[in-house]
Structures are given as C-alpha cells and as structure tokens.
Design a protein around this motif. Structure first.
Motif, PDB file in Angstrom:
ATOM      1  N   ASP A  67      43.860  35.787  34.349  1.00 24.48           N
ATOM      2  CA  ASP A  67      43.592  36.034  35.816  1.00 24.48           C
ATOM      3  C   ASP A  67      44.540  35.902  36.606  1.00 24.48           C
ATOM      4  O   ASP A  67      44.822  34.734  37.128  1.00 24.48           O
ATOM      5  N   ARG A 117      37.722  44.669  36.708  1.00 26.18           N
ATOM      6  CA  ARG A 117      38.110  44.658  38.127  1.00 26.18           C
ATOM      7  C   ARG A 117      39.233  43.872  38.456  1.00 26.18           C
ATOM      8  O   ARG A 117      40.269  44.040  39.363  1.00 26.18           O
ATOM      9  N   LYS A 118      39.505  42.903  37.555  1.00 31.04           N
ATOM     10  CA  LYS A 118      40.780  41.986  37.697  1.00 31.04           C
ATOM     11  C   LYS A 118      41.947  42.647  37.059  1.00 31.04           C
ATOM     12  O   LYS A 118      42.882  42.510  37.844  1.00 31.04           O
ATOM     13  N   LEU A 119      41.837  43.367  36.058  1.00 33.27           N
ATOM     14  CA  LEU A 119      43.064  44.130  35.077  1.00 33.27           C
ATOM     15  C   LEU A 119      43.314  45.337  35.978  1.00 33.27           C
ATOM     16  O   LEU A 119      44.151  45.529  35.862  1.00 33.27           O
ATOM     17  N   SER A 164      33.464  42.560  35.375  1.00 31.90           N
ATOM     18  CA  SER A 164      34.248  41.556  36.210  1.00 31.90           C
ATOM     19  C   SER A 164      35.809  41.738  35.976  1.00 31.90           C
ATOM     20  O   SER A 164      36.636  41.490  36.738  1.00 31.90           O
ATOM     21  N   ASP A 165      36.005  41.544  34.563  1.00 34.18           N
ATOM     22  CA  ASP A 165      37.365  41.480  34.085  1.00 34.18           C
ATOM     23  C   ASP A 165      38.088  42.711  34.081  1.00 34.18           C
ATOM     24  O   ASP A 165      39.348  42.810  34.668  1.00 34.18           O
ATOM     25  N   SER A 214      45.017  36.329  39.807  1.00 33.27           N
ATOM     26  CA  SER A 214      44.591  35.680  41.056  1.00 33.27           C
ATOM     27  C   SER A 214      44.267  34.301  41.148  1.00 33.27           C
ATOM     28  O   SER A 214      44.195  33.688  42.243  1.00 33.27           O
TER      29      SER A 214
END
Length: 335
Positions: A103, A325-327, A322-323, A105
C-alpha cells in the motif's frame, strides 16, 4: 537474468556484429566482453537501429546492480509502472513468498540508492541523480526458491517510480511516501509508455532489441545493447538438449512457451530486468537468464509481458475490494 548472459548477436538486418550481457544471479559475466555500448548504437550509421534505441532507451534504468524497465505511464497518476526481476530485488527482501500488494499510500519501502533512469534531456550518461523506486506488488514464489535457481515463471515483480530525485551521496537515503500529484518526467520522445499498445507478444523470426546496464561499468558505463532474432517455440525447445550437452545450466531448465521466449543472443551480468522491444518499440518482456558457456548456443530467456500481465490480472481479481481500490489507480491503464 542468469549470471552469464553473454549477448553475442548477429545484427544481420543491420550488418553489425556484437555481444551483450546478462546477470547470472541468474546472469553471469561472459568471458568475451564484445557487447555494443549504448553510445556506439546511438552514434551508429544505421539510422533505423539508432531511432529504435532512442525510442526505447529512456524506459530502461538501473535497479541495484542490475536493470529495470518502465512498462507504462498509463495510470491515474502518470507515474512509471516498471518491471524488474525478483532476483534483482533479492528474494530475501520480500517478507512473504505469497503474492503481496504494498500500500504505497501508507507503506514506504522506497529506495533511492542505486536507482536511476536516463535523464529527461536524453543524455546518454545517467550521471549521479537517483530516483525514488517503490515495490508495488510481487506474485507467488515457490518455497525454497533461491536467487540463482528461480525460474522465469516467477522471476518478476512490479514497482512504481515517481519524481522524487536526489544526488548520490555517501549514505543510503530513502524517499518519502510515493508522490502522485505530478506525472513522471522521463526521456520518452515517442511517448511509447503512453500509447494505446505499450506491449506486444513476440513474433518468431522477427528481430528484437535488448537494453540493460551491465555490472561492468568500466566497459559499459552507460548501458549495453543487443539485437537478435526471436526463436520459435520449436527452435527454443530444440536448443535445450544442446545447452545440456554443452554443460550449460539452462539445459536443465525446460522451455515454457506460456511464460518466455528465447532471443538468439548473449548478455552480461547486470542486464537482468532490462527490456526487450520489437521494431515498433513495444515491450515484449524482460531479460532474466541466459546461456553462459562458450560452446553453448547463445540464448537469452525473456519473460513475456503477456505472462506478467496475466499474473497481474489474476492476482487483482483475487483481491479484496479495498485492496483493488488501492491497486487499480497504479495499473488501470494496462488492464
């Protein structure tokens, strides 16, 4: 790549003969160092070859003692999505052999040390400017695999490069968290990292250019170049017993047409992670291993971008929402 990627290449199409290098770990140093330097090709009388090199060379940089290749800037941030070999990163650097997403961010594994890409001016010399380099994701790695024994099917990972730059200093330095506000500035005169088709499948019989940074900086201070023929799956399979008969380690590794292709060439240590491109400048894959015996057929094993892409998509679809959306903002342009 393997420690011995001696890139002996017959540039039949261009009438030039040269050798290139690979990394033995999985690429070793070749006994004959007659590989073309990057500046020799840039200043060549063959305008076609020079033009092709200028189109792609800004995408290949150093990563530690080896190389990395910028695949694309077609993400939400315009940052550099790059590919390099797991053995270049060093397998011991991963906290898990299972596929991982980092992650960016919130998690900072970024480095400056020994991370470089060509300057935006297009100068041949990399100089002493370092650029931030962040691992983004790696895929499943078999238990017990080592840096020198890793197979092409597992020898790649993805990372991100942003615009954080510093001058080389005496001590290791680390960037802040990845910066996403400004698109990556890089030498890309033809915008090959932004076009609709940044990569392609290899076509047997066609020629491809290979670019990387050998560890032999005395003879190749600004990179090395090879140009060879892409072998068919039949040709590649037939070469395996020849490699074995010559006592080359590559003869013990079966050819996997779903994962790799063979470039009829040799390379030097340090070219692992370097890019192989077709005549249109599309990225075909990265160098990972090569023959290293003087009496063995000269071949470079290249992991196909198509294989890397398929593993990326497969991993993405297994993720939690959720992952994803991060990637997705980092890889969306290549899905």
């Amino acid at each position: 790549m393997k420690a011995n990627l001696e890139l002996f290449i017959l540039l039949i199409a261009f009438g030039v003969v040269f050798q290139s290098c690979s990394n033995k770990s999985p690429i070793v140093a070749a006994p004959d160092l007659s590989v073309l330097t990057l500046e020799e090709v840039v200043n060549s009388n063959d305008q076609n070859l020079t033009d092709l090199l200028n189109k792609v060379r800004g995408s290949v940089g150093r990563r530690g003692p080896a190389s990395k290749t910028i695949w694309s800037r077609k993400n939400d941030y315009g940052l550099g999505l790059y590919i390099s070999a797991n053995h270049v990163y060093n397998l011991s650097g991963w906290s898990s052999r299972s596929a991982q997403l980092f992650d960016l961010s919130a998690e900072n594994l970024g480095i400056f040390e020994t991370s470089q890409i060509p300057p935006t001016s297009g100068n041949i010399a990399l100089g002493d400017t370092l650029i931030a380099d962040f691992p983004l994701m790696h895929f499943d790695i078999s238990p017990g695999t080592t840096n020198t024994a890793i197979l092409p099917a597992e020898d790649f990972y993805l990372g991100i490069i942003d615009n954080q730059r510093i001058k080389q200093g005496p001590l290791a330095q680390h960037p802040g968290l990845v910066q996403t506000t400004v698109p990556l500035r890089m030498y890309d005169p033809a915008n090959r990292t932004k076009v609709v088709q940044t990569w392609a499948a290899p076509n047997a019989g066609e020629k491809a250019i290979a670019v990387g940074y050998p560890q032999d900086k005395a003879n190749y201070p600004n990179g090395a170049v090879a140009y060879g023929k892409i072998l068919s799956d039949i040709e590649a399979t037939a070469i395996i017993p020849q490699l074995k008969a010559a006592g080359d380690v590559e003869g013990d590794i079966a050819y996997d047409s779903n994962v790799e292709f063979f470039l009829e060439a040799q390379a030097l240590v340090g070219m692992s992670g370097g890019g192989v491109f077709n005549s249109a400048g599309h990225l075909l894959g990265i160098m990972v291993r090569a023959s290293d015996q003087a009496n063995a057929p000269p071949i470079i094993r290249v992991v196909k971008v198509s294989h890397i892409h398929s593993k990326m998509i497969e991993f993405y679809h297994r993720m939690s929402e959720s992952d994803k959306r991060k990637l997705l903002p980092f890889i969306g342009g290549e899905i």
